[in-house]
Design a protein around this motif. Structure first.
Motif, PDB file in Angstrom:
ATOM      1  N   GLU A 111      22.769   2.599  46.381  1.00 51.35           N
ATOM      2  CA  GLU A 111      22.974   3.971  45.934  1.00 51.35           C
ATOM      3  C   GLU A 111      22.889   4.001  44.418  1.00 51.35           C
ATOM      4  O   GLU A 111      23.470   3.164  43.730  1.00 51.35           O
ATOM      5  N   VAL A 112      22.143   4.964  43.896  1.00 50.59           N
ATOM      6  CA  VAL A 112      21.892   5.044  42.458  1.00 50.59           C
ATOM      7  C   VAL A 112      22.291   6.426  41.966  1.00 50.59           C
ATOM      8  O   VAL A 112      21.967   7.435  42.594  1.00 50.59           O
ATOM      9  N   THR A 113      23.004   6.466  40.845  1.00 55.39           N
ATOM     10  CA  THR A 113      23.479   7.750  40.308  1.00 55.39           C
ATOM     11  C   THR A 113      22.900   8.055  38.930  1.00 55.39           C
ATOM     12  O   THR A 113      23.374   8.955  38.238  1.00 55.39           O
ATOM     13  N   SER A 114      21.890   7.318  38.525  1.00 57.81           N
ATOM     14  CA  SER A 114      21.226   7.568  37.247  1.00 57.81           C
ATOM     15  C   SER A 114      19.723   7.527  37.467  1.00 57.81           C
ATOM     16  O   SER A 114      19.180   6.503  37.903  1.00 57.81           O
ATOM     17  N   ALA A 115      19.046   8.618  37.149  1.00 57.71           N
ATOM     18  CA  ALA A 115      17.592   8.665  37.338  1.00 57.71           C
ATOM     19  C   ALA A 115      16.885   7.584  36.534  1.00 57.71           C
ATOM     20  O   ALA A 115      15.852   7.056  36.954  1.00 57.71           O
ATOM     21  N   GLY A 116      17.456   7.225  35.404  1.00 60.97           N
ATOM     22  CA  GLY A 116      16.844   6.207  34.560  1.00 60.97           C
ATOM     23  C   GLY A 116      16.876   4.816  35.154  1.00 60.97           C
ATOM     24  O   GLY A 116      16.165   3.923  34.678  1.00 60.97           O
ATOM     25  N   SER A 117      17.686   4.605  36.187  1.00 63.28           N
ATOM     26  CA  SER A 117      17.768   3.295  36.837  1.00 63.28           C
ATOM     27  C   SER A 117      16.745   3.144  37.961  1.00 63.28           C
ATOM     28  O   SER A 117      16.708   2.106  38.622  1.00 63.28           O
ATOM     29  N   LEU A 118      15.962   4.178  38.187  1.00 61.30           N
ATOM     30  CA  LEU A 118      14.988   4.169  39.275  1.00 61.30           C
ATOM     31  C   LEU A 118      13.570   4.046  38.748  1.00 61.30           C
ATOM     32  O   LEU A 118      13.238   4.544  37.672  1.00 61.30           O
ATOM     33  N   ASP A 119      12.752   3.361  39.517  1.00 61.45           N
ATOM     34  CA  ASP A 119      11.308   3.377  39.321  1.00 61.45           C
ATOM     35  C   ASP A 119      10.692   4.222  40.420  1.00 61.45           C
ATOM     36  O   ASP A 119      11.238   4.311  41.527  1.00 61.45           O
ATOM     37  N   ILE A 120       9.550   4.833  40.138  1.00 63.37           N
ATOM     38  CA  ILE A 120       8.761   5.469  41.186  1.00 63.37           C
ATOM     39  C   ILE A 120       7.676   4.475  41.566  1.00 63.37           C
ATOM     40  O   ILE A 120       6.758   4.200  40.791  1.00 63.37           O
ATOM     41  N   ASP A 121       7.825   3.907  42.742  1.00 65.03           N
ATOM     42  CA  ASP A 121       6.905   2.870  43.200  1.00 65.03           C
ATOM     43  C   ASP A 121       5.718   3.481  43.926  1.00 65.03           C
ATOM     44  O   ASP A 121       5.879   4.402  44.740  1.00 65.03           O
ATOM     45  N   HIS A 122       4.536   2.972  43.651  1.00 69.84           N
ATOM     46  CA  HIS A 122       3.370   3.293  44.463  1.00 69.84           C
ATOM     47  C   HIS A 122       3.445   2.407  45.700  1.00 69.84           C
ATOM     48  O   HIS A 122       3.459   1.183  45.590  1.00 69.84           O
ATOM     49  N   MET A 123       3.531   3.037  46.875  1.00 72.08           N
ATOM     50  CA  MET A 123       3.694   2.261  48.101  1.00 72.08           C
ATOM     51  C   MET A 123       2.677   1.125  48.162  1.00 72.08           C
ATOM     52  O   MET A 123       3.024  -0.038  48.390  1.00 72.08           O
ATOM     53  N   VAL A 124       1.413   1.440  47.990  1.00 68.95           N
ATOM     54  CA  VAL A 124       0.392   0.409  47.778  1.00 68.95           C
ATOM     55  C   VAL A 124       0.158   0.345  46.273  1.00 68.95           C
ATOM     56  O   VAL A 124      -0.337   1.312  45.685  1.00 68.95           O
ATOM     57  N   PRO A 125       0.559  -0.743  45.628  1.00 70.31           N
ATOM     58  CA  PRO A 125       0.506  -0.801  44.161  1.00 70.31           C
ATOM     59  C   PRO A 125      -0.894  -0.542  43.619  1.00 70.31           C
ATOM     60  O   PRO A 125      -1.906  -0.751  44.301  1.00 70.31           O
ATOM     61  N   LEU A 126      -0.944  -0.104  42.380  1.00 72.73           N
ATOM     62  CA  LEU A 126      -2.220   0.250  41.776  1.00 72.73           C
ATOM     63  C   LEU A 126      -3.198  -0.921  41.777  1.00 72.73           C
ATOM     64  O   LEU A 126      -4.384  -0.756  42.086  1.00 72.73           O
ATOM     65  N   ALA A 127      -2.717  -2.112  41.449  1.00 71.83           N
ATOM     66  CA  ALA A 127      -3.602  -3.285  41.443  1.00 71.83           C
ATOM     67  C   ALA A 127      -4.113  -3.588  42.841  1.00 71.83           C
ATOM     68  O   ALA A 127      -5.289  -3.930  43.025  1.00 71.83           O
ATOM     69  N   GLU A 128      -3.242  -3.469  43.835  1.00 75.25           N
ATOM     70  CA  GLU A 128      -3.651  -3.692  45.219  1.00 75.25           C
ATOM     71  C   GLU A 128      -4.655  -2.638  45.664  1.00 75.25           C
ATOM     72  O   GLU A 128      -5.617  -2.935  46.380  1.00 75.25           O
ATOM     73  N   ALA A 129      -4.445  -1.401  45.244  1.00 75.60           N
ATOM     74  CA  ALA A 129      -5.405  -0.345  45.572  1.00 75.60           C
ATOM     75  C   ALA A 129      -6.764  -0.651  44.945  1.00 75.60           C
ATOM     76  O   ALA A 129      -7.810  -0.464  45.580  1.00 75.60           O
ATOM     77  N   TRP A 130      -6.753  -1.121  43.712  1.00 72.52           N
ATOM     78  CA  TRP A 130      -8.005  -1.491  43.043  1.00 72.52           C
ATOM     79  C   TRP A 130      -8.736  -2.556  43.853  1.00 72.52           C
ATOM     80  O   TRP A 130      -9.939  -2.443  44.117  1.00 72.52           O
ATOM     81  N   ASP A 131      -8.003  -3.594  44.245  1.00 74.71           N
ATOM     82  CA  ASP A 131      -8.588  -4.679  45.045  1.00 74.71           C
ATOM     83  C   ASP A 131      -9.191  -4.167  46.344  1.00 74.71           C
ATOM     84  O   ASP A 131     -10.138  -4.756  46.875  1.00 74.71           O
TER      85      ASP A 131
END
Length: 227
Positions: A111-131
């Protein structure tokens, strides 16, 4: 939030909401892609297999974060995702500064209560999408991919620690540390690959099959092809 509720089901849930308007406007509007539904095993079988090639990849070739789905709200894609996924809504101040709010990082159950502690993850990462096919896309399509809010699971708010542990790895090399999250994760990974017509390499495909034919055999995958 509707989007947040949809994420709780272990596989992609994509809500397609038709817009009703005058007949002339309807005739001019592009067709809305129809959601496809399959068991995880069948969905894995639809993923094309090729060798991966990271030649020429840089993160800057995927423009993000842009002005998001709502161009008038003053929030970029990152903040729109945070607002949509909050368990307790944050206060949105001038300049789309988010204060307060609560989130659940499903990768690790934190559980996180600070937006700054979160990343927005690309489910399939950008590098993996490139590949996996994005190396041949236009810059505009890569930007659309990197900011995709058209599917509930393309972008996910998770702890920075879990996102950075994942990095650009596929399910052959990384899975969420929370066992309860793994079937959901595999379903969402496969849904994203199919949504964007991305491929998998041999090791990735074999890892997906292990889950599809074992602990995650009951997982249902729903996806709609990206426009």
């Amino acid at each position: 939030m509707i989007k947040n509720l949809a994420r709780g089901f272990g596989a992609l849930s994509l809500a397609l909401v038709p817009l009703f308007s005058a007949p002339a406007a309807q005739a001019a509007a592009p067709a809305v892609p129809v959601a496809e539904v399959a068991t995880l095993a069948d969905a894995v079988g639809l993923v094309k297999v090729t060798e991966e090639d990271r030649s020429g990849y840089t993160r800057t070739k995927f423009k993000h974060w842009n002005s998001g789905d709502d161009k008038s709200d003053g929030c970029n894609t990152r903040n729109e995702v945070l607002i949509a996924e909050a368990v307790v809504a944050p206060t949105v101040e001038a300049g789309c500064k988010l204060t307060g709010g609560t989130w659940t990082s499903y990768y690790d159950g934190q559980e996180v209560t600070s937006a700054g502690s979160l990343d927005i993850d690309h489910m399939v990462p950008l590098a993996e999408a490139w590949d996996s096919g994005a190396s041949t896309w236009s810059a505009a399509r890569r930007e659309t991919y990197a900011n995709d809010q058209g599917a509930d699971v393309s972008l996910v708010a998770v702890t920075a620690r879990s996102n950075r542990q994942k990095s650009d790895q596929d399910p052959a090399d990384w899975m969420p540390p929370s066992p309860e999250a793994q079937c959901r994760y595999v379903g969402e990974w496969v849904a994203t690959k199919l949504r964007w017509d991305l491929t998998a390499d041999d090791r990735e495909l074999e890892a997906l099959k292990v889950y599809a034919e074992g602990p995650c055999e009951d997982t249902i995958v729903r996806y709609a092809p990206a426009a």
